[in-house]
Motif scaffolding. Structure first.
Motif, short mmCIF file in Angstrom:
data_model
loop_
_atom_site.label_atom_id
_atom_site.label_comp_id
_atom_site.label_asym_id
_atom_site.label_seq_id
_atom_site.Cartn_x
_atom_site.Cartn_y
_atom_site.Cartn_z
N THR A 1 11.74 -92.87 -7.29
CA THR A 1 12.52 -93.22 -8.48
C THR A 1 13.48 -94.37 -8.20
OG1 THR A 1 14.20 -91.57 -7.90
CG2 THR A 1 12.42 -90.85 -9.35
N LEU A 2 13.40 -94.95 -7.02
CA LEU A 2 14.32 -96.01 -6.64
C LEU A 2 14.04 -97.30 -7.41
CD1 LEU A 2 14.30 -95.61 -2.73
CD2 LEU A 2 16.11 -94.88 -4.33
N PRO A 3 15.08 -98.10 -7.70
CA PRO A 3 14.86 -99.42 -8.29
C PRO A 3 14.05 -100.29 -7.33
CG PRO A 3 17.19 -98.80 -8.38
CD PRO A 3 16.52 -97.79 -7.51
N TRP A 4 13.37 -101.28 -7.89
CA TRP A 4 12.48 -102.10 -7.06
C TRP A 4 13.22 -102.82 -5.95
CZ3 TRP A 4 7.66 -100.98 -7.15
CH2 TRP A 4 7.03 -100.56 -8.32
N ALA B 1 13.94 -103.07 0.10
CA ALA B 1 14.77 -103.20 1.29
C ALA B 1 14.36 -102.24 2.40
CB ALA B 1 16.24 -102.95 0.92
N LEU B 2 13.41 -101.34 2.13
CA LEU B 2 13.13 -100.27 3.07
C LEU B 2 11.93 -100.46 4.01
CD1 LEU B 2 13.73 -97.22 0.67
CD2 LEU B 2 15.39 -98.41 2.12
N PRO B 3 10.77 -100.96 3.56
CA PRO B 3 9.56 -100.82 4.39
C PRO B 3 9.66 -101.41 5.80
CG PRO B 3 8.96 -101.39 2.15
CD PRO B 3 10.45 -101.52 2.23
N GLU B 4 9.72 -102.71 5.93
CA GLU B 4 9.75 -103.32 7.26
C GLU B 4 10.99 -102.89 8.04
OE1 GLU B 4 8.85 -105.82 10.57
OE2 GLU B 4 7.65 -104.85 9.00
N THR B 5 12.12 -102.82 7.36
CA THR B 5 13.39 -102.50 8.00
C THR B 5 13.39 -101.09 8.58
OG1 THR B 5 14.66 -104.03 6.63
CG2 THR B 5 15.83 -102.14 7.51
N TYR B 6 13.08 -100.11 7.74
CA TYR B 6 13.17 -98.73 8.19
C TYR B 6 12.00 -98.32 9.08
CZ TYR B 6 17.45 -96.88 6.21
OH TYR B 6 18.77 -96.60 5.99
N LEU C 1 7.44 -93.87 5.76
CA LEU C 1 8.15 -94.55 4.68
C LEU C 1 8.46 -93.59 3.54
CD1 LEU C 1 9.29 -97.13 3.47
CD2 LEU C 1 7.01 -97.67 2.59
N GLN C 2 7.53 -92.69 3.21
CA GLN C 2 7.80 -91.73 2.13
C GLN C 2 9.00 -90.86 2.48
OE1 GLN C 2 5.90 -91.21 -1.17
NE2 GLN C 2 8.06 -90.62 -1.21
N ARG C 3 9.10 -90.45 3.74
CA ARG C 3 10.25 -89.65 4.15
C ARG C 3 11.55 -90.45 4.05
NH1 ARG C 3 12.92 -89.35 8.62
NH2 ARG C 3 11.37 -90.49 9.84
N VAL C 4 11.50 -91.72 4.45
CA VAL C 4 12.68 -92.59 4.35
C VAL C 4 13.12 -92.71 2.89
CG1 VAL C 4 13.47 -94.98 4.56
CG2 VAL C 4 12.27 -93.89 6.47
N VAL C 5 12.15 -92.92 2.01
CA VAL C 5 12.46 -93.03 0.59
C VAL C 5 13.16 -91.78 0.09
CG1 VAL C 5 11.40 -93.11 -1.71
CG2 VAL C 5 10.66 -94.72 0.06
N ARG C 6 12.67 -90.63 0.48
CA ARG C 6 13.30 -89.37 0.07
C ARG C 6 14.73 -89.26 0.60
NH1 ARG C 6 10.28 -89.27 -3.50
NH2 ARG C 6 8.32 -88.11 -3.63
N GLU C 7 14.94 -89.69 1.82
CA GLU C 7 16.29 -89.64 2.41
C GLU C 7 17.24 -90.61 1.70
OE1 GLU C 7 17.02 -87.26 4.18
OE2 GLU C 7 15.88 -87.03 6.02
N VAL C 8 16.74 -91.76 1.30
CA VAL C 8 17.56 -92.71 0.53
C VAL C 8 17.88 -92.13 -0.84
CG1 VAL C 8 17.63 -94.99 -0.55
CG2 VAL C 8 16.75 -94.74 1.78
N GLU C 9 16.88 -91.54 -1.49
CA GLU C 9 17.11 -90.93 -2.80
C GLU C 9 18.14 -89.80 -2.71
OE1 GLU C 9 12.74 -91.64 -4.90
OE2 GLU C 9 13.09 -89.82 -3.73
N ALA C 10 18.16 -89.09 -1.57
CA ALA C 10 19.09 -87.98 -1.39
C ALA C 10 20.47 -88.44 -0.93
CB ALA C 10 18.52 -86.99 -0.39
N GLY C 11 20.60 -89.73 -0.62
CA GLY C 11 21.89 -90.24 -0.16
C GLY C 11 22.14 -90.06 1.32
#
Length: 330
Positions: A119-122, A127-132, A285-295
């Motif tokens: 649900t993150l904005p584009w 900012a996440l894939p290569e970096t995280y 990456l999916q786990r990182v996205v979830r962690e970003v969504e959760a703050g």
């Protein structure tokens, strides 16, 4: 319906930021084994800066740069990835051997596509894939684990990978110190999760680091690379590990003599994000996205530029003005 033309930032020759020109190009035709992605945003990386300068092998100009992007599948030859799927893609010679993410559309090998639910904005997702993926892989190579008692030093802390690593390590409960050359960036590193921030004025960090950790860190994540790797080997505690996972100062260590320069028992390793592309990187990456969504993790977005401002974006990156990730939105 996909348009027949698109706007793209084309690197017309090797040189400064001014060699990036926004042009109208044909939308690439889909072919077997490849899918067309409508690019919604792309993270900028210093490797693209070096490609633009002419330092990447096997790159011919003109070339659309960009080693990563996020977007929506517009047409696919992969039966497992439907049109309309949100995807990310990194590496695999994007922006080098074939055109990359600095465009409204990118034709990408199916093997690079990482379907993501979010649900993150584009701009945040970009900012996440290569970096995280790089930060996670490097911490894994170092043996940094959740609940670990080790001490981690991040050199090049205000790079996007450095801030991601600080965020992950903070989530793990690992004590972290990070370096920056700019005192004005101390707050950004603290917000990212660093427990201690050291201003790197050039030379060895030994005095400042030992005032914080007299015995030295257990792990060093060196994102500066060529200029600091040998010094990092002497900063880490005896038997500790240094992982070089960045090249802010270039790719080669001049006159490197392993037996003379690596203290006995100290370990030197490296991580390259190509190891976590495609299907290997998707669950991470999916786990990182979830962690970003959760703050729990921070996206650490520094600035977002439009495609028309790609020259300014590269100048911002090249002048080391960023504290975190620079993103371009077509």
């Amino acid at each position: 319906m996909t348009s027949t033309t698109m706007r793209a930032a084309v690197c017309v020759r090797a040189g400064g930021p001014e060699v990036l020109e926004v042009r109208e190009l044909p939308v690439p035709a889909v072919r077997e084994g490849w899918s067309l992605v409508r690019v919604k945003a792309a993270g900028l990386n210093r490797s693209e800066l070096r490609t633009r300068q002419g330092h990447s092998p096997n790159v011919t100009f003109p070339r659309v740069l960009g080693i990563e992007c996020v977007g929506i599948v517009a047409a696919s030859t992969d039966p497992k990835v439907r049109e309309g799927t949100t995807v990310a893609a990194v590496m695999g010679e994007m922006g080098r051997e074939f055109d990359g993410g600095y465009a409204e559309y990118a034709l990408l090998p199916n093997s690079l596509l990482m379907p993501i639910t979010t649900t993150l904005p584009w701009d945040v997702l970009a900012a996440l894939p290569e970096t995280y993926l790089t930060a996670q892989g490097a911490l894994d190579a170092l043996g940094v684990v959740p609940g670990g008692r080790g001490r981690l030093l991040i050199r090049g802390g205000t790079s996007s990978v450095g801030m991601a690593a600080a965020s992950i390590a903070s989530g793990y409960g690992v004590r972290t110190a990070a370096t920056t050359r700019g005192p004005d960036k101390i707050g950004a590193l603290t917000a990212a999760g660093a427990d201690h921030v050291l201003v790197d004025a050039g030379g060895s960090l030994a005095a400042g680091l030992h005032s914080v950790w007299p015995g030295g860190p257990d792990h060093v994540l060196d994102l500066v690379g060529a200029d600091t790797a040998v010094d990092s080997l002497h900063l880490v505690r005896p038997g500790g590990t240094v992982c070089v996972a960045g090249s802010l100062s270039g790719w080669l260590i001049p006159d490197f003599e392993p037996i003379a320069m690596i203290p006995s028992g100290t370990r030197l390793t490296a991580f390259h994000s190509d190891n976590l592309k495609g299907s290997a990187g998707r669950p991470v990456l999916q786990r990182v996205v979830r962690e970003v969504e959760a703050g729990v993790y921070r996206p650490n977005v520094d600035r977002v530029f439009g495609l028309d401002d790609i020259v300014a974006a590269h100048r911002h990156m090249e002048n080391n003005q960023a504290a975190g990730k620079v993103v371009v939105v077509p």
